[in-house]
Design a protein around this motif. Structure first.
Motif, PDB file in Angstrom:
ATOM      1  N   GLN A   1      45.230 -57.407 -70.004  1.00 17.49           N
ATOM      2  CA  GLN A   1      45.910 -58.462 -70.759  1.00 17.49           C
ATOM      3  C   GLN A   1      47.394 -58.150 -70.915  1.00 17.49           C
ATOM      4  OE1 GLN A   1      45.205 -61.410 -71.692  1.00 17.49           O
ATOM      5  NE2 GLN A   1      43.010 -61.524 -71.340  1.00 17.49           N
ATOM      6  N   ARG A   2      47.710 -56.895 -71.156  1.00 19.01           N
ATOM      7  CA  ARG A   2      49.128 -56.503 -71.288  1.00 19.01           C
ATOM      8  C   ARG A   2      49.835 -56.613 -69.937  1.00 19.01           C
ATOM      9  NH1 ARG A   2      51.241 -53.751 -75.417  1.00 19.01           N
ATOM     10  NH2 ARG A   2      52.169 -52.088 -74.135  1.00 19.01           N
ATOM     11  N   LEU A   3      49.126 -56.276 -68.875  1.00 21.93           N
ATOM     12  CA  LEU A   3      49.720 -56.429 -67.551  1.00 21.93           C
ATOM     13  C   LEU A   3      49.884 -57.895 -67.187  1.00 21.93           C
ATOM     14  CD1 LEU A   3      47.957 -53.600 -65.510  1.00 21.93           C
ATOM     15  CD2 LEU A   3      50.267 -53.611 -66.471  1.00 21.93           C
ATOM     16  N   ASN A   4      48.987 -58.748 -67.669  1.00 20.38           N
ATOM     17  CA  ASN A   4      49.131 -60.181 -67.427  1.00 20.38           C
ATOM     18  C   ASN A   4      50.402 -60.712 -68.085  1.00 20.38           C
ATOM     19  OD1 ASN A   4      48.019 -62.655 -66.315  1.00 20.38           O
ATOM     20  ND2 ASN A   4      47.685 -63.297 -68.432  1.00 20.38           N
ATOM     21  N   ALA A   5      50.737 -60.164 -69.249  1.00 16.41           N
ATOM     22  CA  ALA A   5      51.987 -60.554 -69.915  1.00 16.41           C
ATOM     23  C   ALA A   5      53.187 -60.153 -69.064  1.00 16.41           C
ATOM     24  CB  ALA A   5      52.072 -59.899 -71.290  1.00 16.41           C
TER      25      ALA A   5
ATOM     26  N   ARG B   1      53.203 -61.102 -77.650  1.00 19.49           N
ATOM     27  CA  ARG B   1      52.580 -60.008 -78.409  1.00 19.49           C
ATOM     28  C   ARG B   1      52.118 -58.890 -77.487  1.00 19.49           C
ATOM     29  NH1 ARG B   1      48.036 -63.028 -81.791  1.00 19.49           N
ATOM     30  NH2 ARG B   1      47.873 -63.996 -79.743  1.00 19.49           N
ATOM     31  N   GLU B   2      51.615 -59.275 -76.300  1.00 20.86           N
ATOM     32  CA  GLU B   2      51.147 -58.263 -75.350  1.00 20.86           C
ATOM     33  C   GLU B   2      52.290 -57.518 -74.684  1.00 20.86           C
ATOM     34  OE1 GLU B   2      47.754 -61.104 -75.869  1.00 20.86           O
ATOM     35  OE2 GLU B   2      49.926 -61.273 -75.641  1.00 20.86           O
ATOM     36  N   LEU B   3      53.514 -58.007 -74.838  1.00 22.09           N
ATOM     37  CA  LEU B   3      54.681 -57.337 -74.245  1.00 22.09           C
ATOM     38  C   LEU B   3      55.228 -56.220 -75.131  1.00 22.09           C
ATOM     39  CD1 LEU B   3      56.622 -60.416 -72.833  1.00 22.09           C
ATOM     40  CD2 LEU B   3      55.561 -58.591 -71.490  1.00 22.09           C
ATOM     41  N   THR B   4      54.747 -56.120 -76.354  1.00 21.63           N
ATOM     42  CA  THR B   4      55.234 -55.099 -77.277  1.00 21.63           C
ATOM     43  C   THR B   4      55.090 -53.701 -76.673  1.00 21.63           C
ATOM     44  OG1 THR B   4      54.575 -56.463 -79.167  1.00 21.63           O
ATOM     45  CG2 THR B   4      54.992 -54.115 -79.582  1.00 21.63           C
ATOM     46  N   GLY B   5      56.181 -52.938 -76.687  1.00 20.28           N
ATOM     47  CA  GLY B   5      56.151 -51.573 -76.181  1.00 20.28           C
ATOM     48  C   GLY B   5      56.302 -51.454 -74.676  1.00 20.28           C
ATOM     49  N   GLN B   6      56.564 -52.573 -73.991  1.00 22.97           N
ATOM     50  CA  GLN B   6      56.665 -52.524 -72.529  1.00 22.97           C
ATOM     51  C   GLN B   6      58.081 -52.844 -72.020  1.00 22.97           C
ATOM     52  OE1 GLN B   6      53.032 -53.556 -70.148  1.00 22.97           O
ATOM     53  NE2 GLN B   6      52.822 -55.147 -71.707  1.00 22.97           N
ATOM     54  N   LYS B   7      59.055 -52.733 -72.882  1.00 25.61           N
ATOM     55  CA  LYS B   7      60.419 -53.119 -72.517  1.00 25.61           C
ATOM     56  C   LYS B   7      60.925 -52.362 -71.291  1.00 25.61           C
ATOM     57  CE  LYS B   7      65.136 -53.438 -74.327  1.00 25.61           C
ATOM     58  NZ  LYS B   7      66.013 -53.254 -75.518  1.00 25.61           N
ATOM     59  N   SER B   8      60.796 -51.035 -71.298  1.00 25.76           N
ATOM     60  CA  SER B   8      61.322 -50.244 -70.180  1.00 25.76           C
ATOM     61  C   SER B   8      60.594 -50.571 -68.879  1.00 25.76           C
ATOM     62  CB  SER B   8      61.217 -48.752 -70.490  1.00 25.76           C
ATOM     63  OG  SER B   8      59.864 -48.371 -70.670  1.00 25.76           O
ATOM     64  N   ARG B   9      59.288 -50.776 -68.964  1.00 28.80           N
ATOM     65  CA  ARG B   9      58.501 -51.115 -67.767  1.00 28.80           C
ATOM     66  C   ARG B   9      58.947 -52.457 -67.199  1.00 28.80           C
ATOM     67  NH1 ARG B   9      52.589 -50.997 -69.241  1.00 28.80           N
ATOM     68  NH2 ARG B   9      52.836 -48.776 -68.804  1.00 28.80           N
ATOM     69  N   VAL B  10      59.102 -53.455 -68.068  1.00 31.24           N
ATOM     70  CA  VAL B  10      59.509 -54.783 -67.624  1.00 31.24           C
ATOM     71  C   VAL B  10      60.898 -54.745 -67.011  1.00 31.24           C
ATOM     72  CG1 VAL B  10      60.110 -57.111 -68.395  1.00 31.24           C
ATOM     73  CG2 VAL B  10      58.026 -56.022 -69.247  1.00 31.24           C
TER      74      VAL B  10
ATOM     75  N   ALA C   1      48.497 -70.042 -72.596  1.00 33.59           N
ATOM     76  CA  ALA C   1      48.589 -68.811 -73.375  1.00 33.59           C
ATOM     77  C   ALA C   1      47.696 -68.849 -74.608  1.00 33.59           C
ATOM     78  CB  ALA C   1      50.043 -68.568 -73.794  1.00 33.59           C
ATOM     79  N   LYS C   2      47.527 -70.045 -75.210  1.00 31.43           N
ATOM     80  CA  LYS C   2      46.769 -70.138 -76.458  1.00 31.43           C
ATOM     81  C   LYS C   2      45.311 -70.536 -76.267  1.00 31.43           C
ATOM     82  CE  LYS C   2      50.737 -71.202 -79.412  1.00 31.43           C
ATOM     83  NZ  LYS C   2      51.307 -72.138 -80.416  1.00 31.43           N
TER      84      LYS C   2
END
Length: 254
Positions: A178-182, A65-74, A225-226
């Motif tokens: 948290q998004r960077l942790n993903a 969920r935290e990876l949403t919108g980070q495709k290009s960065r990843v 993760a949970k």
């Protein structure tokens, strides 16, 4: 392999998978455990690396969920992790085994130090985040090389690789932690995966250890993760530090 030994390695894999998803220092649990049962250092390292690959993937899936919108960065950073992980694995294979045995205490000591100082490091990262220019939204220029060097370290040994990655990402990219942790979980999975693939082809791998750590790390990856984010970080940090220090002392006195 005795039943008690197998159970201990399995539980170490669960702990490492959980810790890797949340903190990123699981190797400081599994690697000393393998050494304690008499597994040669290089064999322990390559088998541990392979075993933790499924757990890294599980942790990344758990944070999807935290990876949403980070495709290009990843995708941009994946190339750095891939190249770095491959380079680190090659170094482990081409350098004499004695070189790895000599540097392991240093690497474990570095990993323990990073875990100990992680709260201060995280605080510094958070403070820097408040003052970063908008231009760092997609990452400062040095983030890619930083991820590359972290990948080299991860492919060679890997303890506290996640801590290093979070430092690079947190300081250089204007994004929530948290998004960077993903993102960190994905990049660590790539490093472990490419190194593990090379080890599987050419290295001396103990597949029983790989299976035990692999099963345990998958369980731990989803738990981390949970549930792991609800645990007090001091508890996790204390466990890692104690295990790491015990391993360091054992290596220095033998």
């Amino acid at each position: 392999m005795e039943l008690l030994e197998a159970a201990a390695i399995l539980l170490a894999g669960v702990a490492a998978g959980s810790i890797n998803a949340v903190v990123g220092s699981g190797t400081l649990i599994t690697f000393p455990t393998l050494l304690a049962f008499g597994v040669p250092p290089v064999t322990a390292n390559v088998s541990n690396n392979l075993g933790l690959v499924p757990g890294s993937v599980a942790g990344a899936v758990g944070y999807r969920r935290e990876l949403t919108g980070q495709k290009s960065r990843v995708l941009r950073l994946l190339s750095a992790s891939f190249a770095g992980g491959l380079a680190g694995a090659v170094l482990l294979l081409v350098l004499p085994e004695g070189a790895f045995e000599a540097i392991v205490p240093v690497l474990i000591g570095l990993g323990v130090a990073l875990v100990i100082f992680q709260p201060r490091l995280s605080g510094w990262v958070a403070a820097r985040a408040e003052h970063r220019p908008e231009s760092t939204r997609d990452g400062a220029w040095w983030v890619w090389p930083g991820v590359l060097l972290t990948g080299v370290y991860g492919g060679y040994f890997g303890a506290a690789q996640g801590v290093l990655l979070m430092a690079v990402l947190g300081i250089g990219i204007d994004e929530g932690l948290q998004r960077l942790n993903a993102v960190k979980n994905v990049l660590a999975a790539v490093v472990n995966g490419v190194a593990g693939l090379l080890f599987a082809i050419v290295a001396d791998v103990d597949w029983r250890i790989v299976a035990l750590i692999g099963v345990g790390s998958v369980i731990g990856g989803f738990l981390g993760a949970k549930v792991g984010r609800r645990l007090h970080p001091t508890v996790l940090r204390a466990v890692i530090v104690v295990v790491g220090v015990v391993a360091l002392v054992a290596l220095l006195v033998t």
